[in-house]
Design a protein around this motif. Sequence first.
Motif, PDB file in Angstrom:
ATOM      1  N   UNK A 148       2.829 -25.786   2.594  1.00 15.58           N
ATOM      2  CA  UNK A 148       4.208 -25.475   2.982  1.00 15.58           C
ATOM      3  C   UNK A 148       4.799 -24.370   2.112  1.00 15.58           C
ATOM      4  N   UNK A 149       4.379 -24.285   0.865  1.00 17.73           N
ATOM      5  CA  UNK A 149       4.887 -23.247  -0.045  1.00 17.73           C
ATOM      6  C   UNK A 149       4.431 -21.851   0.363  1.00 17.73           C
ATOM      7  N   UNK A 150       3.425 -21.760   1.201  1.00 17.70           N
ATOM      8  CA  UNK A 150       2.908 -20.469   1.630  1.00 17.70           C
ATOM      9  C   UNK A 150       3.469 -20.030   2.981  1.00 17.70           C
ATOM     10  N   UNK A 151       4.330 -20.852   3.574  1.00 14.07           N
ATOM     11  CA  UNK A 151       4.873 -20.561   4.902  1.00 14.07           C
ATOM     12  C   UNK A 151       6.214 -19.831   4.806  1.00 14.07           C
ATOM     13  N   UNK A 152       6.351 -18.736   5.547  1.00 14.52           N
ATOM     14  CA  UNK A 152       7.603 -17.979   5.549  1.00 14.52           C
ATOM     15  C   UNK A 152       8.789 -18.816   6.011  1.00 14.52           C
ATOM     16  N   UNK A 153       8.600 -19.637   7.057  1.00 20.49           N
ATOM     17  CA  UNK A 153       9.734 -20.370   7.612  1.00 20.49           C
ATOM     18  C   UNK A 153      10.286 -21.403   6.634  1.00 20.49           C
ATOM     19  N   UNK A 154       9.461 -21.988   5.800  1.00 17.18           N
ATOM     20  CA  UNK A 154       9.936 -22.935   4.804  1.00 17.18           C
ATOM     21  C   UNK A 154      10.764 -22.224   3.751  1.00 17.18           C
ATOM     22  N   UNK A 155      10.337 -21.038   3.414  1.00 16.15           N
ATOM     23  CA  UNK A 155      11.013 -20.272   2.388  1.00 16.15           C
ATOM     24  C   UNK A 155      12.249 -19.566   2.927  1.00 16.15           C
ATOM     25  N   UNK A 156      12.329 -19.403   4.250  1.00 15.26           N
ATOM     26  CA  UNK A 156      13.459 -18.681   4.816  1.00 15.26           C
ATOM     27  C   UNK A 156      13.432 -17.214   4.456  1.00 15.26           C
TER      28      UNK A 156
ATOM     29  N   UNK B  72      11.223 -13.183   4.756  1.00 16.63           N
ATOM     30  CA  UNK B  72      10.246 -12.402   5.511  1.00 16.63           C
ATOM     31  C   UNK B  72       8.854 -12.593   4.905  1.00 16.63           C
ATOM     32  N   UNK B  73       7.826 -12.154   5.598  1.00 13.52           N
ATOM     33  CA  UNK B  73       6.479 -12.242   5.025  1.00 13.52           C
ATOM     34  C   UNK B  73       6.416 -11.510   3.682  1.00 13.52           C
ATOM     35  N   UNK B  74       5.582 -12.015   2.797  1.00 15.01           N
ATOM     36  CA  UNK B  74       5.441 -11.407   1.465  1.00 15.01           C
ATOM     37  C   UNK B  74       5.098  -9.927   1.574  1.00 15.01           C
ATOM     38  N   UNK B  75       4.257  -9.577   2.537  1.00 15.01           N
ATOM     39  CA  UNK B  75       3.837  -8.183   2.694  1.00 15.01           C
ATOM     40  C   UNK B  75       5.041  -7.266   2.925  1.00 15.01           C
ATOM     41  N   UNK B  76       6.013  -7.740   3.695  1.00 19.08           N
ATOM     42  CA  UNK B  76       7.207  -6.942   3.980  1.00 19.08           C
ATOM     43  C   UNK B  76       8.014  -6.698   2.700  1.00 19.08           C
ATOM     44  N   UNK B  77       8.196  -7.731   1.907  1.00 17.05           N
ATOM     45  CA  UNK B  77       8.934  -7.586   0.650  1.00 17.05           C
ATOM     46  C   UNK B  77       8.181  -6.675  -0.312  1.00 17.05           C
ATOM     47  N   UNK B  78       6.873  -6.825  -0.406  1.00 13.50           N
ATOM     48  CA  UNK B  78       6.076  -5.978  -1.308  1.00 13.50           C
ATOM     49  C   UNK B  78       6.134  -4.516  -0.872  1.00 13.50           C
ATOM     50  N   UNK B  79       6.143  -4.277   0.408  1.00 12.46           N
ATOM     51  CA  UNK B  79       6.275  -2.907   0.921  1.00 12.46           C
ATOM     52  C   UNK B  79       7.664  -2.352   0.565  1.00 12.46           C
ATOM     53  N   UNK B  80       8.703  -3.185   0.729  1.00 13.89           N
ATOM     54  CA  UNK B  80      10.076  -2.769   0.429  1.00 13.89           C
ATOM     55  C   UNK B  80      10.281  -2.413  -1.041  1.00 13.89           C
ATOM     56  N   UNK B  81       9.576  -3.101  -1.927  1.00 16.95           N
ATOM     57  CA  UNK B  81       9.756  -2.816  -3.359  1.00 16.95           C
ATOM     58  C   UNK B  81       8.846  -1.689  -3.828  1.00 16.95           C
TER      59      UNK B  81
ATOM     60  N   UNK C 112       3.120 -14.585  -3.130  1.00 15.05           N
ATOM     61  CA  UNK C 112       3.118 -13.147  -3.407  1.00 15.05           C
ATOM     62  C   UNK C 112       1.805 -12.677  -4.026  1.00 15.05           C
ATOM     63  N   UNK C 113       1.111 -13.539  -4.731  1.00 16.87           N
ATOM     64  CA  UNK C 113      -0.092 -13.138  -5.464  1.00 16.87           C
ATOM     65  C   UNK C 113      -1.165 -12.557  -4.559  1.00 16.87           C
ATOM     66  N   UNK C 114      -1.528 -13.278  -3.517  1.00 17.03           N
ATOM     67  CA  UNK C 114      -2.627 -12.841  -2.652  1.00 17.03           C
ATOM     68  C   UNK C 114      -2.266 -11.554  -1.908  1.00 17.03           C
ATOM     69  N   UNK C 115      -1.089 -11.454  -1.279  1.00 14.33           N
ATOM     70  CA  UNK C 115      -0.731 -10.172  -0.648  1.00 14.33           C
ATOM     71  C   UNK C 115      -0.647  -9.024  -1.661  1.00 14.33           C
ATOM     72  N   UNK C 116      -0.179  -9.304  -2.876  1.00 20.04           N
ATOM     73  CA  UNK C 116      -0.124  -8.253  -3.903  1.00 20.04           C
ATOM     74  C   UNK C 116      -1.523  -7.758  -4.247  1.00 20.04           C
ATOM     75  N   UNK C 117      -2.485  -8.674  -4.310  1.00 22.26           N
ATOM     76  CA  UNK C 117      -3.873  -8.274  -4.557  1.00 22.26           C
ATOM     77  C   UNK C 117      -4.361  -7.299  -3.485  1.00 22.26           C
TER      78      UNK C 117
END
Length: 185
Positions: free
Chosen positions: A11-19, A21-30, A48-53
């Motif tokens: 559940x900690x890896x799901x976007x909807x639980x966190x409310x 956007x996908x981690x990839x979108x945030x990483x692209x934005x930063x 964030x770790x795996x998409x950051x990798x």
Amino acid sequence: MPRFDEDWIDSMLQNDRRGSPPAEETLRDIGLHRGDVVADIGSGPGFFTIPALQFVAPTGWVHAIDREPRMLSVVESHAREQRLDRLQTHLATGAQIPLADASVDVTICSLLLHDVESRETFVAELGRITRPHGRIVVVEWIPEPNETRPNRIAPDLTVSLFESIGRVVQINRSIGPRQYLVVAQ
């Protein structure tokens, strides 16, 4: 006591639980780039770790730091499954983040600051490990109107914490309906 069973971790890896956007979108934005050295503080199971990798490959590194060894094992397992080998995990055992001074380009702290006892000391640690022209990224819960949880942090408080260590806030905005993003350089 936090849960660490398989359902909770998933559940900690799901976007909807966190409310959020996908981690990839945030990483692209930063502005995360290939070759960056990233620290994911309070990495948990690796939202964030795996998409950051994937973003920093093949020449960058990601440091996953957490107080819970089981979370670091999950991150390592996910990285192996995806054949991502530029990961170093670190068990946090005290107030000091287990990385050298000015050793990372981007420090990510997602949904952790609200639970930190000494926020000023913690933010100073984030600044210590981040290179002078690097970026510190905080994702936090937006306090609700008439918030009853004392640990929710308003965005303006997060901004003032970074200003207190001499960092300039570049981004301060909502991401999704329940979280905000602050990026300081």
